[in-house]
Design an enzyme around this catalytic site. Structure first.
Site, PDB file in Angstrom:
ATOM      1  N   ARG A 224       0.855  -1.187   0.000  1.00  0.00           N
ATOM      2  CA  ARG A 224       0.000   0.000   0.000  1.00  0.00           C
ATOM      3  C   ARG A 224       0.891   1.237   0.000  1.00  0.00           C
ATOM      4  NH1 ARG A 224      -3.427  -2.548  -1.775  1.00  0.00           N
ATOM      5  NH2 ARG A 224      -5.448  -3.125  -0.911  1.00  0.00           N
ATOM      6  N   HIS A 272      -1.560   0.815  -9.921  1.00  0.00           N
ATOM      7  CA  HIS A 272      -2.212  -0.162  -9.032  1.00  0.00           C
ATOM      8  C   HIS A 272      -2.852  -1.308  -9.852  1.00  0.00           C
ATOM      9  CE1 HIS A 272      -4.167  -0.609  -4.816  1.00  0.00           C
ATOM     10  NE2 HIS A 272      -4.014  -1.786  -5.392  1.00  0.00           N
TER      11      HIS A 272
HETATM   12  P1  NDP Z   1      -1.971 -11.864   4.058  1.00  0.00           P
HETATM   13  O1  NDP Z   1      -2.850 -11.345   5.141  1.00  0.00           O
HETATM   14  O2  NDP Z   1      -2.252 -13.208   3.503  1.00  0.00           O
HETATM   15  O3  NDP Z   1      -0.446 -11.878   4.572  1.00  0.00           O
HETATM   16  C1  NDP Z   1       0.106 -10.839   5.295  1.00  0.00           C
HETATM   17  C2  NDP Z   1       1.539 -11.189   5.654  1.00  0.00           C
HETATM   18  O4  NDP Z   1       2.139 -10.064   6.304  1.00  0.00           O
HETATM   19  C3  NDP Z   1       1.641 -12.373   6.621  1.00  0.00           C
HETATM   20  O5  NDP Z   1       2.723 -13.169   6.273  1.00  0.00           O
HETATM   21  C4  NDP Z   1       1.889 -11.694   7.971  1.00  0.00           C
HETATM   22  O6  NDP Z   1       2.631 -12.481   8.887  1.00  0.00           O
HETATM   23  C5  NDP Z   1       2.715 -10.498   7.541  1.00  0.00           C
HETATM   24  N1  NDP Z   1       2.635  -9.406   8.516  1.00  0.00           N
HETATM   25  C6  NDP Z   1       1.554  -8.708   8.907  1.00  0.00           C
HETATM   26  N2  NDP Z   1       1.877  -7.798   9.836  1.00  0.00           N
HETATM   27  C7  NDP Z   1       3.205  -7.939  10.048  1.00  0.00           C
HETATM   28  C8  NDP Z   1       4.142  -7.289  10.900  1.00  0.00           C
HETATM   29  N3  NDP Z   1       3.777  -6.311  11.744  1.00  0.00           N
HETATM   30  N4  NDP Z   1       5.423  -7.716  10.876  1.00  0.00           N
HETATM   31  C9  NDP Z   1       5.812  -8.710  10.049  1.00  0.00           C
HETATM   32  N5  NDP Z   1       4.970  -9.361   9.210  1.00  0.00           N
HETATM   33  C10 NDP Z   1       3.689  -8.974   9.214  1.00  0.00           C
HETATM   34  O7  NDP Z   1      -1.968 -10.752   2.928  1.00  0.00           O
HETATM   35  P2  NDP Z   1      -1.833 -10.973   1.339  1.00  0.00           P
HETATM   36  O8  NDP Z   1      -0.564 -11.676   1.069  1.00  0.00           O
HETATM   37  O9  NDP Z   1      -3.079 -11.534   0.791  1.00  0.00           O
HETATM   38  O10 NDP Z   1      -1.764  -9.443   0.822  1.00  0.00           O
HETATM   39  C11 NDP Z   1      -0.813  -8.551   1.337  1.00  0.00           C
HETATM   40  C12 NDP Z   1      -1.120  -7.140   0.863  1.00  0.00           C
HETATM   41  O11 NDP Z   1      -0.781  -7.003  -0.505  1.00  0.00           O
HETATM   42  C13 NDP Z   1      -2.593  -6.752   0.913  1.00  0.00           C
HETATM   43  O12 NDP Z   1      -2.979  -6.363   2.220  1.00  0.00           O
HETATM   44  C14 NDP Z   1      -2.666  -5.608  -0.063  1.00  0.00           C
HETATM   45  O13 NDP Z   1      -2.398  -4.392   0.610  1.00  0.00           O
HETATM   46  C15 NDP Z   1      -1.520  -5.909  -1.039  1.00  0.00           C
HETATM   47  N6  NDP Z   1      -2.025  -6.290  -2.373  1.00  0.00           N
HETATM   48  C16 NDP Z   1      -1.776  -5.432  -3.415  1.00  0.00           C
HETATM   49  C17 NDP Z   1      -2.195  -5.731  -4.696  1.00  0.00           C
HETATM   50  C18 NDP Z   1      -1.855  -4.843  -5.842  1.00  0.00           C
HETATM   51  O14 NDP Z   1      -2.426  -5.013  -6.921  1.00  0.00           O
HETATM   52  N7  NDP Z   1      -0.928  -3.914  -5.680  1.00  0.00           N
HETATM   53  C19 NDP Z   1      -2.962  -6.969  -4.964  1.00  0.00           C
HETATM   54  C20 NDP Z   1      -3.136  -7.815  -3.817  1.00  0.00           C
HETATM   55  C21 NDP Z   1      -2.682  -7.465  -2.569  1.00  0.00           C
HETATM   56  P3  NDP Z   1       2.066 -13.886   9.426  1.00  0.00           P
HETATM   57  O15 NDP Z   1       2.055 -14.831   8.233  1.00  0.00           O
HETATM   58  O16 NDP Z   1       3.060 -14.315  10.431  1.00  0.00           O
HETATM   59  O17 NDP Z   1       0.690 -13.616   9.950  1.00  0.00           O
HETATM   60  C1  OXD Z   2      -5.773  -5.791  -3.448  1.00  0.00           C
HETATM   61  C2  OXD Z   2      -5.290  -4.788  -4.396  1.00  0.00           C
HETATM   62  O1  OXD Z   2      -5.702  -5.566  -2.237  1.00  0.00           O
HETATM   63  O2  OXD Z   2      -5.535  -4.937  -5.619  1.00  0.00           O
HETATM   64  O3  OXD Z   2      -6.255  -6.849  -3.905  1.00  0.00           O
HETATM   65  O4  OXD Z   2      -4.615  -3.835  -3.990  1.00  0.00           O
END
Ligand code: NDP
Ligand code: OXD
Length: 309
Positions: A224, A272
């Protein structure tokens, strides 16, 4: 009972069609033309207007139209007892992995320099950066990060991942928690941000962090915009902590016309688009979660409100 699609400036025609193919009996409404607010039991939101969810008294669940849910958790009009779910599909994960791999390869091959040189008619060969000098570190090893890490490891990259809990993924070194962040950064040349936006992760991509990378580093931000302290990115270039960045997400979207990032040679901007779920796949998950919500079952990809993701 109806399913409501809410977004500012989005054409929902293909998603509406796909939802009705999946379940012809579904009553789909598209904001702002809502016939009966009381009948709305499930809302699907992306970039939705502030406080709009407070208008629907009988909501049983709300889904993001993507993987991120910060826009829903920030909405004070959504009562705490309404479950929130995410939209995760194979297509979303695959597109993200492809986007990151491409960004890494473009960096190693200096593709953006050649693009600039072509405009000036300059023929200048540069040495491709070998894979062995391009260790990749992924912040956030969830649904997206794990898939990205697996693909890069299969391609021969040294890959490490940082998350809250330890992971066991073939070919990927796992670092967990704040105690291991510095070790993770010191192993990383190309940093990929795939964290969710939470109170803990907002502003995490700052000068202090860039300083700890193998230098000069390269940033790929697909999480983000609010993860990145924008002015620190510029300082990091000036101080040679970073040599470039590929950014898909921004503090303000669309990125304003007069934003300095547009004119920075070191920054590649994409609007995005790293991963966008095709309507047919989205409809499968949304209909499943709609049915689950209507029958009081647990939702797929339900968010833990306490953790914030
Ligand atoms: P998930 O919720 O599946 O995974 C989040 C990961 O971040 C987990 O491994 C978690 O750790 C880790 N995490 C969270 N907080 C912390 C912290 N404080 N310190 C260290 N690690 C942390 O999310 P997704 O993989 O599905 O998506 C991630 C992000 O990608 C979304 O929230 C979105 O903002 C972005 N996104 C962007 C897109 C785009 O088109 N640009 C498309 C899709 C997503 P743990 O496994 O230990 O819980
Ligand atoms: C998502 C994104 O969160 O596209 O899926 O940013």
């Amino acid at each position: 009972m109806s399913l409501l699609l809410i977004a500012k400036n989005r054409d929902f025609s293909s998603l509406e069609k796909a939802l009705l193919v999946k379940d012809p009996n579904l009553d789909v409404e598209i904001w702002p033309r809502v016939e009966n607010k009381e009948r709305v039991h499930f809302a699907v939101c992306w970039n939705h207007p502030e406080k709009v969810l407070g208008n629907y008294p009988n909501l049983r669940a709300v889904s993001s139209l993507g993987a991120g849910v910060n826009h829903l958790l920030d909405d004070e009009s959504l009562s705490d007892d309404i479950p929130i779910c995410r939209l995760i599909t194979d297509a979303l994960q695959d597109q993200m992995a492809e986007y990151v791999l491409n960004s890494v390869v473009n960096y190693r091959l200096h593709i953006w320099d050649y693009y600039e040189n072509k405009k000036k008619g300059v023929w200048e060969q540069k040495s491709t950066i070998p894979i062995k000098y391009s260790p990749v570190g992924i912040m956030g090893m969830g649904e997206m990060g794990t898939n990205v890490a697996t693909l890069l490891a299969q391609q021969g990259y040294a890959v490490s991942g940082w998350s809250r809990s330890k992971k066991d993924i073939e070919g990927v070194t796992s670092y967990a928690g704040n105690n291991e962040l510095n070790d993770f950064l010191s192993e990383t040349k190309i940093l990929v941000n795939l964290l969710p936006l939470t109170d803990e992760t907002e502003g995490i991509l700052d000068l202090d962090l860039f300083k700890k990378l193998k230098q000069p580093g390269y940033l790929i931000n697909v999480g983000r915009g609010d993860h990145l302290v924008e002015e620190d990115l510029i300082y990091a270039f000036d101080m040679d902590y970073l040599e470039g960045a590929c950014l898909d997400v921004f503090e303000e979207e669309p990125l304003p016309n007069n934003h300095s990032f547009w004119n920075r040679k070191q920054i590649m901007v994409t609007p995005h688009i790293a991963a966008i779920t095709p309507a047919r796949e989205a409809a499968k998950v949304l209909v499943e979660n709609y049915k689950r919500a209507m029958s009081g079952m647990d939702l797929l990809y339900e968010v833990d409100r306490e953790r914030g993701y």
